[in-house]
Design an enzyme around this catalytic site. Structure first.
Site, PDB file in Angstrom:
ATOM      1  CG  ASP A   1     -12.409  -2.417   5.676  1.00 41.25           C
ATOM      2  OD1 ASP A   1     -12.094  -1.754   5.823  1.00 41.25           O
ATOM      3  OD2 ASP A   1     -11.049  -3.065   4.511  1.00 41.25           O
ATOM      4  CG  LEU A   2     -11.398  -3.620  11.954  1.00 44.07           C
ATOM      5  CD1 LEU A   2     -10.192  -3.654  12.799  1.00 44.07           C
ATOM      6  CD2 LEU A   2     -12.440  -2.849  13.030  1.00 44.07           C
TER       7      LEU A   2
END
Length: 135
Positions: free
Chosen positions: A19-20
């Protein structure tokens, strides 16, 4: 392979799995354990495609409990261990753990059922019914 020795499936974390924050997105652990279950069944000698085509039977997840214990990150080498904890005529309960160098990052208890094409419960294939349960 016996029930006393967990099945082991190796996988690596790819960029697309993160994810980020740069850690494995939570839902991707479910993908990892699904792949490990598919390989476990294959290693037991069960051809799921043939089981569906010839007997009209499939496996389905009935219940899943998941614990996220520590993050995995890009390029980590992981192992998924699968072991049987309970068994009935049409149901099997598995413990699955995702590990990095022996440290458990994710743990799940997965209940699978065997179903017909219409969704009715079916007896598990004989190879699964014969697995000894530890304990």
């Amino acid at each position: 392979m016996t029930a006393a020795v967990p099945h082991r499936f190796a996988c690596r974390v790819y960029y697309e799995d993160t994810d980020l924050a740069g850690i494995v997105y939570y839902a991707n652990y479910l993908r990892f354990i699904e792949r490990a279950r598919s390989e476990w069944v294959r290693d037991l000698g069960i051809d799921q495609r043939r089981m569906k085509d010839e007997a009209g039977m499939v496996f389905a997840v009935r219940r899943l409990e998941a614990d996220y214990l520590a993050p995995a990150r890009f390029d980590d080498e992981l192992a998924v261990e699968t072991s049987v904890t309970a068994l009935s005529a049409a149901r099997i309960v598995l413990k699955q753990e995702v590990l990095r160098q022996g440290t458990v990052l994710f743990r799940a208890v997965v209940t699978l059922v065997c179903l017909s094409a219409s969704g009715a419960p079916q007896r598990l294939p004989p190879v699964l019914r014969g697995i000894p349960i530890p304990g």
